[in-house]
Design a protein around this motif. Structure first.
Motif, PDB file in Angstrom:
ATOM      1  N   LEU A 139      14.631   5.243  -4.150  1.00 16.83           N
ATOM      2  CA  LEU A 139      14.185   4.758  -2.849  1.00 16.83           C
ATOM      3  C   LEU A 139      12.859   5.379  -2.424  1.00 16.83           C
ATOM      4  CD1 LEU A 139      14.825   2.969  -0.462  1.00 16.83           C
ATOM      5  CD2 LEU A 139      16.169   4.837   0.508  1.00 16.83           C
ATOM      6  N   GLU A 140      12.677   6.659  -2.628  1.00 15.99           N
ATOM      7  CA  GLU A 140      11.437   7.311  -2.210  1.00 15.99           C
ATOM      8  C   GLU A 140      10.231   6.750  -2.969  1.00 15.99           C
ATOM      9  OE1 GLU A 140      10.609   9.243   0.368  1.00 15.99           O
ATOM     10  OE2 GLU A 140      12.668   8.792   0.939  1.00 15.99           O
ATOM     11  N   TYR A 141      10.391   6.508  -4.243  1.00 15.93           N
ATOM     12  CA  TYR A 141       9.306   5.932  -5.035  1.00 15.93           C
ATOM     13  C   TYR A 141       8.976   4.525  -4.543  1.00 15.93           C
ATOM     14  CZ  TYR A 141       6.397   4.756  -9.016  1.00 15.93           C
ATOM     15  OH  TYR A 141       5.340   4.371  -9.798  1.00 15.93           O
ATOM     16  N   VAL A 142      10.007   3.734  -4.274  1.00 10.50           N
ATOM     17  CA  VAL A 142       9.795   2.373  -3.767  1.00 10.50           C
ATOM     18  C   VAL A 142       9.081   2.422  -2.423  1.00 10.50           C
ATOM     19  CG1 VAL A 142      10.959   0.299  -2.899  1.00 10.50           C
ATOM     20  CG2 VAL A 142      11.702   1.342  -5.042  1.00 10.50           C
ATOM     21  N   ARG A 143       9.486   3.349  -1.554  1.00 16.66           N
ATOM     22  CA  ARG A 143       8.823   3.474  -0.245  1.00 16.66           C
ATOM     23  C   ARG A 143       7.360   3.856  -0.389  1.00 16.66           C
ATOM     24  NH1 ARG A 143      13.340   6.617   3.402  1.00 16.66           N
ATOM     25  NH2 ARG A 143      14.669   4.801   3.737  1.00 16.66           N
ATOM     26  N   THR A 144       7.083   4.799  -1.281  1.00 19.69           N
ATOM     27  CA  THR A 144       5.697   5.220  -1.491  1.00 19.69           C
ATOM     28  C   THR A 144       4.859   4.063  -2.008  1.00 19.69           C
ATOM     29  OG1 THR A 144       6.398   7.476  -1.964  1.00 19.69           O
ATOM     30  CG2 THR A 144       4.207   6.842  -2.731  1.00 19.69           C
TER      31      THR A 144
END
Length: 132
Positions: A71-76
């Motif tokens: 999720l964090e990678y997708v958000r970034t």
């Protein structure tokens, strides 16, 4: 496995509804405008649709391909995609505004003002799908 099928089904339904709404918009425009106005609106709609299509390929698809990285990678990556979509939307919107202002009897320039928001919204859709 069932979660993956649900995501695939949701993505497919989203695309179907998106395509159907484009057709309904053109039908509504044809009903309320004369031939010259419809021609101008069709040009503007085509430019907008081409811009959205390019953004989907350049930004949306890569987001879907990295959905498994967390999720964090997708958000970034989504933040970068939204910024790029806003920039592209401003360019396409400015072109539509200029086209609309060239014809003093036309209100097409108003359509151009909404283009950046619509392009950003489309990319945010892909962020949401990739985030699950």
């Amino acid at each position: 496995m069932a979660g993956e099928r649900g995501k695939a089904a949701a993505g497919t339904l989203d695309q179907i509804f998106s395509s159907a709404s484009n057709g309904l918009i053109l039908l509504a425009l044809a009903v309320v405008s004369d031939a010259a106005e419809f021609g101008q609106l069709s040009v503007v709609f085509t430019v907008f649709a081409a811009g959205v299509g390019l953004l989907r390929g350049a930004l949306g698809t890569p987001l879907l391909l990295v959905a498994d990285r967390g999720l964090e990678y997708v958000r970034t990556q989504g933040r970068h995609a939204v910024a790029a979509a806003l920039l592209a939307g401003l360019v396409v919107g400015a072109a539509i505004v200029a086209y609309g202002l060239a014809d003093r009897d036309s209100a097409l320039w108003v359509v151009g003002l909404g283009v950046p928001l619509l392009m950003v919204q489309d990319v945010i859709r892909y962020v949401a799908i990739a985030a699950g």
